[in-house]
Each structure stands twice: as C-alpha cells, then as structure tokens.
Motif scaffolding. Structure first.
Motif, PDB file in Angstrom:
ATOM      1  N   ASN A 163       5.006   3.125   9.121  1.00  0.00           N
ATOM      2  CA  ASN A 163       4.316   2.674   7.910  1.00  0.00           C
ATOM      3  C   ASN A 163       5.191   2.728   6.664  1.00  0.00           C
ATOM      4  O   ASN A 163       5.115   1.854   5.809  1.00  0.00           O
ATOM      5  N   GLN A 164       6.047   3.752   6.547  1.00  0.00           N
ATOM      6  CA  GLN A 164       6.879   3.880   5.349  1.00  0.00           C
ATOM      7  C   GLN A 164       7.879   2.729   5.230  1.00  0.00           C
ATOM      8  O   GLN A 164       8.049   2.149   4.152  1.00  0.00           O
ATOM      9  N   ALA A 165       8.538   2.405   6.346  1.00  0.00           N
ATOM     10  CA  ALA A 165       9.522   1.316   6.326  1.00  0.00           C
ATOM     11  C   ALA A 165       8.856  -0.015   6.019  1.00  0.00           C
ATOM     12  O   ALA A 165       9.378  -0.826   5.229  1.00  0.00           O
ATOM     13  N   LEU A 166       7.686  -0.268   6.616  1.00  0.00           N
ATOM     14  CA  LEU A 166       6.996  -1.538   6.396  1.00  0.00           C
ATOM     15  C   LEU A 166       6.424  -1.612   4.981  1.00  0.00           C
ATOM     16  O   LEU A 166       6.476  -2.661   4.336  1.00  0.00           O
ATOM     17  N   ALA A 167       5.895  -0.491   4.493  1.00  0.00           N
ATOM     18  CA  ALA A 167       5.369  -0.465   3.124  1.00  0.00           C
ATOM     19  C   ALA A 167       6.488  -0.718   2.116  1.00  0.00           C
ATOM     20  O   ALA A 167       6.269  -1.369   1.086  1.00  0.00           O
ATOM     21  N   ARG A 168       7.684  -0.204   2.402  1.00  0.00           N
ATOM     22  CA  ARG A 168       8.810  -0.424   1.497  1.00  0.00           C
ATOM     23  C   ARG A 168       9.148  -1.918   1.414  1.00  0.00           C
ATOM     24  O   ARG A 168       9.451  -2.429   0.327  1.00  0.00           O
ATOM     25  N   LEU A 169       9.101  -2.621   2.544  1.00  0.00           N
ATOM     26  CA  LEU A 169       9.355  -4.067   2.525  1.00  0.00           C
ATOM     27  C   LEU A 169       8.338  -4.782   1.636  1.00  0.00           C
ATOM     28  O   LEU A 169       8.673  -5.710   0.895  1.00  0.00           O
ATOM     29  N   MET A 170       7.092  -4.338   1.717  1.00  0.00           N
ATOM     30  CA  MET A 170       6.037  -4.944   0.909  1.00  0.00           C
ATOM     31  C   MET A 170       6.264  -4.666  -0.569  1.00  0.00           C
ATOM     32  O   MET A 170       6.090  -5.544  -1.421  1.00  0.00           O
ATOM     33  N   LEU A 171       6.659  -3.426  -0.882  1.00  0.00           N
ATOM     34  CA  LEU A 171       6.927  -3.071  -2.274  1.00  0.00           C
ATOM     35  C   LEU A 171       8.074  -3.910  -2.843  1.00  0.00           C
ATOM     36  O   LEU A 171       8.007  -4.386  -3.974  1.00  0.00           O
ATOM     37  N   LEU A 172       9.122  -4.110  -2.043  1.00  0.00           N
ATOM     38  CA  LEU A 172      10.249  -4.926  -2.498  1.00  0.00           C
ATOM     39  C   LEU A 172       9.819  -6.362  -2.767  1.00  0.00           C
ATOM     40  O   LEU A 172      10.267  -6.979  -3.741  1.00  0.00           O
ATOM     41  N   ALA A 173       8.946  -6.902  -1.908  1.00  0.00           N
ATOM     42  CA  ALA A 173       8.439  -8.264  -2.124  1.00  0.00           C
ATOM     43  C   ALA A 173       7.606  -8.330  -3.403  1.00  0.00           C
ATOM     44  O   ALA A 173       7.680  -9.306  -4.162  1.00  0.00           O
ATOM     45  N   TRP A 174       6.800  -7.281  -3.645  1.00  0.00           N
ATOM     46  CA  TRP A 174       5.994  -7.237  -4.865  1.00  0.00           C
ATOM     47  C   TRP A 174       6.886  -7.195  -6.101  1.00  0.00           C
ATOM     48  O   TRP A 174       6.650  -7.912  -7.077  1.00  0.00           O
ATOM     49  N   ILE A 210      -6.946 -10.215  -8.982  1.00  0.00           N
ATOM     50  CA  ILE A 210      -6.763  -9.701  -7.627  1.00  0.00           C
ATOM     51  C   ILE A 210      -5.430 -10.207  -7.085  1.00  0.00           C
ATOM     52  O   ILE A 210      -5.206 -11.422  -6.968  1.00  0.00           O
ATOM     53  N   GLN A 211      -4.549  -9.265  -6.793  1.00  0.00           N
ATOM     54  CA  GLN A 211      -3.302  -9.566  -6.102  1.00  0.00           C
ATOM     55  C   GLN A 211      -3.467  -9.154  -4.647  1.00  0.00           C
ATOM     56  O   GLN A 211      -4.027  -8.093  -4.364  1.00  0.00           O
ATOM     57  N   VAL A 212      -2.980  -9.974  -3.749  1.00  0.00           N
ATOM     58  CA  VAL A 212      -2.996  -9.652  -2.328  1.00  0.00           C
ATOM     59  C   VAL A 212      -1.552  -9.486  -1.887  1.00  0.00           C
ATOM     60  O   VAL A 212      -0.694 -10.317  -2.185  1.00  0.00           O
ATOM     61  N   LEU A 213      -1.285  -8.371  -1.190  1.00  0.00           N
ATOM     62  CA  LEU A 213       0.064  -8.088  -0.701  1.00  0.00           C
ATOM     63  C   LEU A 213      -0.012  -7.828   0.795  1.00  0.00           C
ATOM     64  O   LEU A 213      -0.788  -6.989   1.248  1.00  0.00           O
ATOM     65  N   CYS A 214       0.772  -8.589   1.558  1.00  0.00           N
ATOM     66  CA  CYS A 214       0.750  -8.436   3.020  1.00  0.00           C
ATOM     67  C   CYS A 214       2.172  -8.455   3.565  1.00  0.00           C
ATOM     68  O   CYS A 214       3.110  -8.902   2.904  1.00  0.00           O
ATOM     69  N   LEU A 215       2.306  -7.958   4.792  1.00  0.00           N
ATOM     70  CA  LEU A 215       3.591  -8.034   5.458  1.00  0.00           C
ATOM     71  C   LEU A 215       3.897  -9.458   5.898  1.00  0.00           C
ATOM     72  O   LEU A 215       4.971  -9.981   5.660  1.00  0.00           O
ATOM     73  N   CYS A 216       2.925 -10.080   6.578  1.00  0.00           N
ATOM     74  CA  CYS A 216       3.167 -11.381   7.187  1.00  0.00           C
ATOM     75  C   CYS A 216       2.081 -12.376   6.816  1.00  0.00           C
ATOM     76  O   CYS A 216       0.894 -12.029   6.790  1.00  0.00           O
ATOM     77  N   ARG A 217       2.497 -13.599   6.578  1.00  0.00           N
ATOM     78  CA  ARG A 217       1.592 -14.706   6.296  1.00  0.00           C
ATOM     79  C   ARG A 217       1.756 -15.725   7.424  1.00  0.00           C
ATOM     80  O   ARG A 217       2.852 -16.255   7.633  1.00  0.00           O
ATOM     81  N   THR A 218       0.699 -15.965   8.152  1.00  0.00           N
ATOM     82  CA  THR A 218       0.757 -16.973   9.218  1.00  0.00           C
ATOM     83  C   THR A 218       0.847 -18.359   8.582  1.00  0.00           C
ATOM     84  O   THR A 218       0.031 -18.718   7.740  1.00  0.00           O
ATOM     85  N   ILE A 219       1.851 -19.116   8.987  1.00  0.00           N
ATOM     86  CA  ILE A 219       2.030 -20.483   8.479  1.00  0.00           C
ATOM     87  C   ILE A 219       1.234 -21.420   9.362  1.00  0.00           C
ATOM     88  O   ILE A 219       1.572 -21.630  10.532  1.00  0.00           O
ATOM     89  N   LEU A 220       0.152 -21.958   8.840  1.00  0.00           N
ATOM     90  CA  LEU A 220      -0.769 -22.798   9.621  1.00  0.00           C
ATOM     91  C   LEU A 220      -0.268 -24.227   9.709  1.00  0.00           C
ATOM     92  O   LEU A 220       0.375 -24.719   8.814  1.00  0.00           O
TER      93      LEU A 220
END
Length: 223
Positions: free
Chosen positions: A85-96, A213-223
């Motif tokens: 969780n820490q490594a993945l959360a860090r990726l999200m924080l960097l994107a934010w 409202i901001q939404v922050l996610c790891l992955c966005r499925t490209i439809l």
C-alpha cells in the motif's frame, strides 16, 4: 528492502519502487482532466464530459489498467500483500502533485475512500482503497475520514456486469453521513472503470454540500 517490480535493492526502502521502474511506468498521454480518458480535441475538457458532466470535478490516475500496476493491485487485493500500500499510495501522491504543479490543483479539506460493504470487508479483511487513502491523507496533512461514506447494499461485483447493469448497480448504494458543506473532498479508489461508482458517490457528496470533489486512483480503464 527491494523494488517490488525489478527486485533491485532500494536506496530509499520506504519508496517501494526504484527510480528506474518509476521512470518506465506507462504514461497516460493527453487526457481530459475531468475523466482522465484520452482525447484529441484542442479544448481541455473532452466531449464526453461536456455532453454528460460527471458530479466530480477532477480525476487523476497514475496510469491505465495494465501491467505492471495491474499485477500489483491484484497482489494487494487478492493475495493480501497489504505491505504494497505504501509504494502504491506514493505513486498516487506523485500523480496528484504533478497535477497540482500543472494546473494549480487545490489541497483538499478531507480525504476519504470508496467504501466496501461490510460483508465484502469481512470476507477480504480490509478495504484496499482505505489502505491507499490513509498514507495519502497523512502526507498531505489532511483530515482522513474513512467513515464519511457508507455502502448500505451488497451489490454485484462491477467487473462482472455490462455497462447498463453497472449504471443500475450503483444508483442507491452509497450514503454520505455527515454534512460536508463547502468542503473539498479527495476521493480515493484503486481502479476507475466506467466511473459509475465514483459518480454515484460524488452525487451524494454534492448533495451533502461538498464544494469540490477530486478523484485519485491508481489505474483508469481506457474504454
């Protein structure tokens, strides 16, 4: 401590992913800042969001739902490797932070997460979105409220449903407990697919008075 992707030793163990693997992660090219889906129009907001405006205001994703993050999410959710969780959360924080640098994104007042129904929580033992949201709230020095939202029905798993079924599946699922009048909310989830779940949640938050409202996610499925 070694990199969770290449297994090389880490100079900064808490990061979880080395700088080389971080550099080589798949990047999202030009995307709409509201839905995080690719578009080629000269305007910032895509035609989808102009024609059918979602209730949330911004969506930030690290990358699309492909490897290597897809494998890491599976390891976290289905193999109980919650130490990721820490490594993945860090990726999200960097994107934010990258969005903040690019467009002046405001710091939220409250960080929360997409809730699990208590039966699924009992079966899995944790809510992966909550595991990601907690360190992000700490790093941003924001109030963390994992109980802001409740899920009061046990719905079918979204991944097993058609697009129309997904839309119907989330219509009455969520409740926002306290008032969030004039507050800015950062909503955390691991994967956004159609956006129906986060849109239903965002509608409840807006009905409760949320200003942004901001939404922050790891992955966005490209439809």
């Amino acid at each position: 401590m070694r990199c969770v992707l290449c297994n090389m030793p880490l100079f900064l163990p808490l990061h979880g992913i080395c700088s080389q693997c971080l550099k080589n992660l798949p990047k999202l090219n030009k995307v709409c800042p509201q839905c995080a889906l690719p578009h080629s129009l000269p305007t910032a907001i895509c035609y989808r969001c102009r024609d059918n405006t979602p209730y949330w205001d911004e969506l930030i994703a690290v990358t699309e739902y492909i490897d290597p993050l897809k494998k890491l999410i599976h390891r976290l959710k289905f193999y109980h490797q919650i130490e990721l969780n820490q490594a993945l959360a860090r990726l999200m924080l960097l994107a934010w932070y990258q969005r903040r640098l690019n467009s002046g994104l405001a710091k939220p007042d409250i960080v929360t997460c997409v809730p699990l129904h208590h039966i699924r929580y009992w079966y899995r033992g944790f809510n992966q979105a909550q595991l990601l949201a907690k360190p992000i709230a700490k790093w941003l020095s924001c109030y963390f409220d994992p109980a802001l939202l409740s899920r009061h029905q046990f719905a079918h798993d979204q991944k097993d449903l058609s697009l129309k079924q997904r839309q119907n599946n989330v219509q009455t699922l969520f409740t926002c407990r306290p008032s969030v009048s004039n507050k800015s909310i950062l909503l955390i989830d691991d994967i956004v697919t159609t956006g129906n779940t986060i849109n239903a949640i965002s509608q409840q938050l807006k009905n409760s008075g949320a200003a942004k409202i901001q939404v922050l996610c790891l992955c966005r499925t490209i439809l």
